[in-house]
Design a protein around this motif. Structure first.
Motif: not given
Length: 291
Positions: A81-104
């Motif tokens: 939580x201390x890495x992003x400003x308090x005004x951030x409301x939306x988090x999107x996980x994953x990039x287009x074409x990303x290779x997801x190697x393992x569960x996180x």
């Protein structure tokens, strides 16, 4: 500045920025962003040059109006939580074409109170209601064990849900305990609404690219006023929708030709619909009706 500290940035920015292209897809060195333009940025997508780099750029903390952030999947365990400003409301996980190697998974001790919208969780990205108690909008991919439904029902403020790959009507019925007003069922092996339970506050339902073929039972969703079907090519008969006492708008497109029937307009008119549009065209048939 080291190469690994360079991140592309783009996003939804105010119209009054004359050099808008500088914020839409062009790679920028963080230290080259003029101070007077930092307050114009409300969305960033973090795409590190070095995929092994797990450090968040410090400049994120200097963007006072940042609302939305997209992160690579592998950064999920590093999110605090201390890495992003308090005004951030939306988090999107994953990039287009990303290779997801393992569960996180998210850090269990981190609670993102300010996040109201979350996309891209489920599947290879673990999801727990504990981390996001104030979610109002969620896009989640359901695993075969359907454990994500156990998390959804503990989100009391959830209003909008996109659920991808639901497996059974029993799992959908878990949502009857929620306060959601909008539900999109996206892909998956759902075949029938026969035994669906009512969701008291649900007013809009969208079904996209599912194997559903039987719409009998949809009238059990007694508060739904708006339904849309896209790309559900197994649908045989759409007349059960007309039997709903609550539905006031219907939009069906790309759902095959099996329900092509010239009597449809008259039938829906007899059920109280005052405007009907019917354009049979094989797999791209269009049907709309409004009360």
């Amino acid at each position: 500045m080291r190469n690994a500290d360079r991140w592309p940035m783009h996003g939804d920015v105010s119209e009054d920025i004359l050099n808008k292209k500088a914020f839409l897809g062009r790679e920028l060195k963080w230290n080259c962003i003029p101070e007077y333009q930092k307050d114009k940025v409300d969305f960033i997508e973090l795409i590190p040059d070095n995929l092994e780099d797990i450090n968040f750029p410090d400049i994120i903390q200097t963007l006072p109006n940042l609302k939305k952030i997209t992160i690579p999947t592998y950064l999920v365990p590093e999110m605090k939580t201390n890495l992003i400003p308090a005004n951030v409301e939306t988090i999107i996980v994953g990039l287009l074409g990303e290779n997801k190697k393992k569960r996180v998974n998210w850090i269990s001790s981190e609670i993102f109170y300010n996040i109201t919208e979350l996309q891209g969780v489920g599947g290879n990205v673990g999801f727990s209601h504990h981390n996001f108690p104030n979610l109002t909008n969620l896009h989640v991919n359901i695993n075969k064990d359907e454990s994500e439904f156990n998390e959804i029902i503990f989100l009391p403020k959830l209003q909008s849900l996109i659920v991808e790959n639901p497996l059974t009507i029993n799992s959908i019925n878990e949502l009857s305990q929620t306060n959601i007003e909008y539900l999109m069922i996206l892909s998956g092996k759902l075949q029938s609404f026969k035994d669906v339970s009512n969701i008291d506050k649900l007013s809009k339902l969208e079904v996209r690219f599912c194997t559903v073929n039987d719409l009998n039972g949809i009238q059990n969703l007694s508060h739904v006023e708006d339904v849309e079907f896209y790309g559900c090519t197994k649908i045989i008969d759409i007349k059960p929708i007309a039997c709903s006492s609550s539905i006031k708008r219907i939009h069906i497109i790309g759902c095959g030709a099996k329900w092509n029937d010239p009597t449809l307009p008259d039938y829906f008119m007899s059920k109280g619909f005052t405007q009907v549009r019917y354009e049979p065209d094989c797999s791209n048939s269009l049907f709309e009706a409004i009360k």
